[in-house]
Design a protein around this motif. Structure first.
Motif, PDB file in Angstrom:
ATOM      1  N   SER A  13     -53.079  -6.992  26.333  1.00 28.48           N
ATOM      2  CA  SER A  13     -54.665  -6.933  26.642  1.00 28.48           C
ATOM      3  C   SER A  13     -54.809  -7.133  28.542  1.00 28.48           C
ATOM      4  O   SER A  13     -54.146  -7.707  29.072  1.00 28.48           O
ATOM      5  CB  SER A  13     -55.093  -7.385  26.129  1.00 28.48           C
ATOM      6  OG  SER A  13     -54.979  -8.812  25.997  1.00 28.48           O
ATOM      7  N   LEU A  14     -56.214  -6.608  28.788  1.00 28.07           N
ATOM      8  CA  LEU A  14     -56.134  -6.884  30.211  1.00 28.07           C
ATOM      9  C   LEU A  14     -57.152  -8.445  30.596  1.00 28.07           C
ATOM     10  O   LEU A  14     -57.907  -8.139  28.935  1.00 28.07           O
ATOM     11  CB  LEU A  14     -57.213  -5.613  31.001  1.00 28.07           C
ATOM     12  CG  LEU A  14     -57.419  -5.662  32.299  1.00 28.07           C
ATOM     13  CD1 LEU A  14     -56.062  -5.402  33.291  1.00 28.07           C
ATOM     14  CD2 LEU A  14     -58.376  -4.570  33.119  1.00 28.07           C
TER      15      LEU A  14
ATOM     16  N   THR B 176     -61.061 -13.100  29.372  1.00 25.66           N
ATOM     17  CA  THR B 176     -60.721 -11.928  28.794  1.00 25.66           C
ATOM     18  C   THR B 176     -61.789 -10.878  29.209  1.00 25.66           C
ATOM     19  O   THR B 176     -62.788 -11.343  29.128  1.00 25.66           O
ATOM     20  CB  THR B 176     -60.579 -11.816  27.140  1.00 25.66           C
ATOM     21  OG1 THR B 176     -59.380 -12.909  26.949  1.00 25.66           O
ATOM     22  CG2 THR B 176     -59.861 -10.573  26.775  1.00 25.66           C
ATOM     23  N   GLY B 177     -61.226 -10.098  30.099  1.00 20.35           N
ATOM     24  CA  GLY B 177     -62.560  -8.638  29.331  1.00 20.35           C
ATOM     25  C   GLY B 177     -63.125  -8.329  28.946  1.00 20.35           C
ATOM     26  O   GLY B 177     -61.923  -7.145  28.151  1.00 20.35           O
TER      27      GLY B 177
ATOM     28  N   ILE C 198     -52.909 -15.643  42.354  1.00 24.14           N
ATOM     29  CA  ILE C 198     -52.963 -14.618  42.815  1.00 24.14           C
ATOM     30  C   ILE C 198     -51.431 -13.781  42.464  1.00 24.14           C
ATOM     31  O   ILE C 198     -50.439 -14.497  43.549  1.00 24.14           O
ATOM     32  CB  ILE C 198     -53.064 -13.698  44.053  1.00 24.14           C
ATOM     33  CG1 ILE C 198     -54.227 -14.840  44.360  1.00 24.14           C
ATOM     34  CG2 ILE C 198     -52.880 -12.384  44.480  1.00 24.14           C
ATOM     35  CD1 ILE C 198     -55.023 -14.611  45.455  1.00 24.14           C
ATOM     36  N   LEU C 199     -50.013 -13.703  41.408  1.00 29.49           N
ATOM     37  CA  LEU C 199     -48.962 -12.995  41.074  1.00 29.49           C
ATOM     38  C   LEU C 199     -48.736 -11.822  41.992  1.00 29.49           C
ATOM     39  O   LEU C 199     -49.169 -10.787  41.914  1.00 29.49           O
ATOM     40  CB  LEU C 199     -48.728 -13.166  39.836  1.00 29.49           C
ATOM     41  CG  LEU C 199     -49.262 -14.542  39.327  1.00 29.49           C
ATOM     42  CD1 LEU C 199     -48.996 -14.886  38.432  1.00 29.49           C
ATOM     43  CD2 LEU C 199     -48.921 -16.252  39.789  1.00 29.49           C
ATOM     44  N   ASP C 200     -47.422 -11.647  41.581  1.00 26.68           N
ATOM     45  CA  ASP C 200     -46.420 -10.560  42.109  1.00 26.68           C
ATOM     46  C   ASP C 200     -47.273  -9.312  41.174  1.00 26.68           C
ATOM     47  O   ASP C 200     -47.042  -9.589  39.550  1.00 26.68           O
ATOM     48  CB  ASP C 200     -45.028 -10.580  42.299  1.00 26.68           C
ATOM     49  CG  ASP C 200     -44.567  -9.109  42.417  1.00 26.68           C
ATOM     50  OD1 ASP C 200     -44.935  -8.688  43.833  1.00 26.68           O
ATOM     51  OD2 ASP C 200     -43.793  -8.941  42.164  1.00 26.68           O
ATOM     52  N   GLY C 201     -47.582  -7.959  41.257  1.00 23.51           N
ATOM     53  CA  GLY C 201     -47.563  -7.274  40.747  1.00 23.51           C
ATOM     54  C   GLY C 201     -49.785  -7.065  39.623  1.00 23.51           C
ATOM     55  O   GLY C 201     -49.928  -6.323  39.249  1.00 23.51           O
TER      56      GLY C 201
ATOM     57  N   LEU D 104     -57.158  -8.553  38.433  1.00 20.94           N
ATOM     58  CA  LEU D 104     -56.987  -7.920  37.382  1.00 20.94           C
ATOM     59  C   LEU D 104     -55.536  -8.471  36.416  1.00 20.94           C
ATOM     60  O   LEU D 104     -55.119  -8.632  38.017  1.00 20.94           O
ATOM     61  CB  LEU D 104     -57.261  -6.688  37.198  1.00 20.94           C
ATOM     62  CG  LEU D 104     -59.025  -6.086  37.000  1.00 20.94           C
ATOM     63  CD1 LEU D 104     -58.876  -4.581  36.953  1.00 20.94           C
ATOM     64  CD2 LEU D 104     -59.854  -6.266  36.196  1.00 20.94           C
ATOM     65  N   ARG D 105     -55.134  -8.840  35.711  1.00 20.33           N
ATOM     66  CA  ARG D 105     -53.614  -9.340  35.406  1.00 20.33           C
ATOM     67  C   ARG D 105     -53.713  -8.472  33.811  1.00 20.33           C
ATOM     68  O   ARG D 105     -54.595  -8.789  33.041  1.00 20.33           O
ATOM     69  CB  ARG D 105     -53.621 -10.916  35.911  1.00 20.33           C
ATOM     70  CG  ARG D 105     -52.028 -10.684  35.291  1.00 20.33           C
ATOM     71  CD  ARG D 105     -51.769 -12.835  35.736  1.00 20.33           C
ATOM     72  NE  ARG D 105     -52.961 -12.820  36.836  1.00 20.33           N
ATOM     73  CZ  ARG D 105     -52.454 -13.947  36.891  1.00 20.33           C
ATOM     74  NH1 ARG D 105     -52.579 -14.992  36.462  1.00 20.33           N
ATOM     75  NH2 ARG D 105     -52.626 -14.158  38.670  1.00 20.33           N
TER      76      ARG D 105
END
Length: 232
Positions: free
Chosen positions: A83-84, A100-101, A158-161, A228-229
């Protein structure tokens, strides 16, 4: 099986510990999950402790330890790892919380390509891809999205991807995280520091050095306003 709120709290505690070295306060956990009282946090922590995901060190204040993270089979459908999740804020110090969005309204933004959160890479301008973004992340102005490549901003959460949401602006204040275009050829995501006739582009990872460039060689392409992750 974890509920959505239990899953959110566990991820928030794990992220907070990784960035600060100590666990968040009950007020910080309450605010991150959007709860009205700390009693709900007490219940969630007790449930996570009973299930063996966290451990409380009762002789120390703010001393929660994450023992393990859940496997996909241990999550309820509402807390699915695919889930986004939406993170919103000014990213001035650290990740403020994972929310959670749930916003029903969304809009499509152009996903221009990958931006370096490491060494600068050539800017990509592929307008064919779009990404759905909750309206709650967007304010006034024009926005676009970029995918993060690299780990130099991990201490800012802020992560890779990750997919970053950028408000298009040509100016920014010192301390803000911006999309910087260098020599009209390289683009990078860094924290901006203005120093006279030069600009410092600071990483949020001690493994990377700060890059100093003359102000005339740099153009601000926008400012970070959201992220967004997707958990895999």
């Amino acid at each position: 099986m974890l509920t959505r709120k239990q899953h959110e709290l566990l991820l928030f505690i794990d992220s907070y510990l990784g960035q600060t070295g100590f666990s968040p306060s009950f007020d910080e956990m309450k605010d991150a999950l959007g709860l009205k009282s700390k009693s709900g946090i007490h219940r969630l922590i007790s449930a996570l402790e009973e299930r063996g995901f966290i451990q409380r060190r009762h002789n120390r204040a703010r001393a929660l330890e994450v023992l393990r993270l859940p496997e996909p089979a241990q999550l309820s459908p509402a807390a699915s790892p695919n889930s986004l999740n939406v993170i919103k804020g000014d990213f001035s110090q650290r990740l403020a919380g994972v929310k959670t969005g749930e916003a029903a309204a969304s809009m499509s933004l152009p996903l221009y390509g990958r931006i370096a959160a490491g060494l600068p890479i050539e800017a990509l301008h592929d307008h064919s891809e779009q990404v759905e973004v909750p309206m709650a992340l967007l304010g006034q102005g024009e926005h676009y999205a970029l995918e993060v490549a690299g780990d130099s901003m991990i201490e800012a959460g802020i992560l890779d991807g990750d997919t970053v949401i950028i408000r298009r602006e040509d100016n920014a204040e010192s301390g803000q995280i911006v999309v910087a275009l260098i020599d009209d050829a390289e683009v990078t995501l860094k924290r901006l520091r203005k120093k006279g006739n030069t600009v410092a582009l600071e990483a949020a990872n001690s493994a990377y050095e700060t890059r100093i460039v003359p102000a005339e060689r740099l153009k601000i392409q926008g400012r970070l306003v959201g992220l967004l992750r997707t958990y895999h």
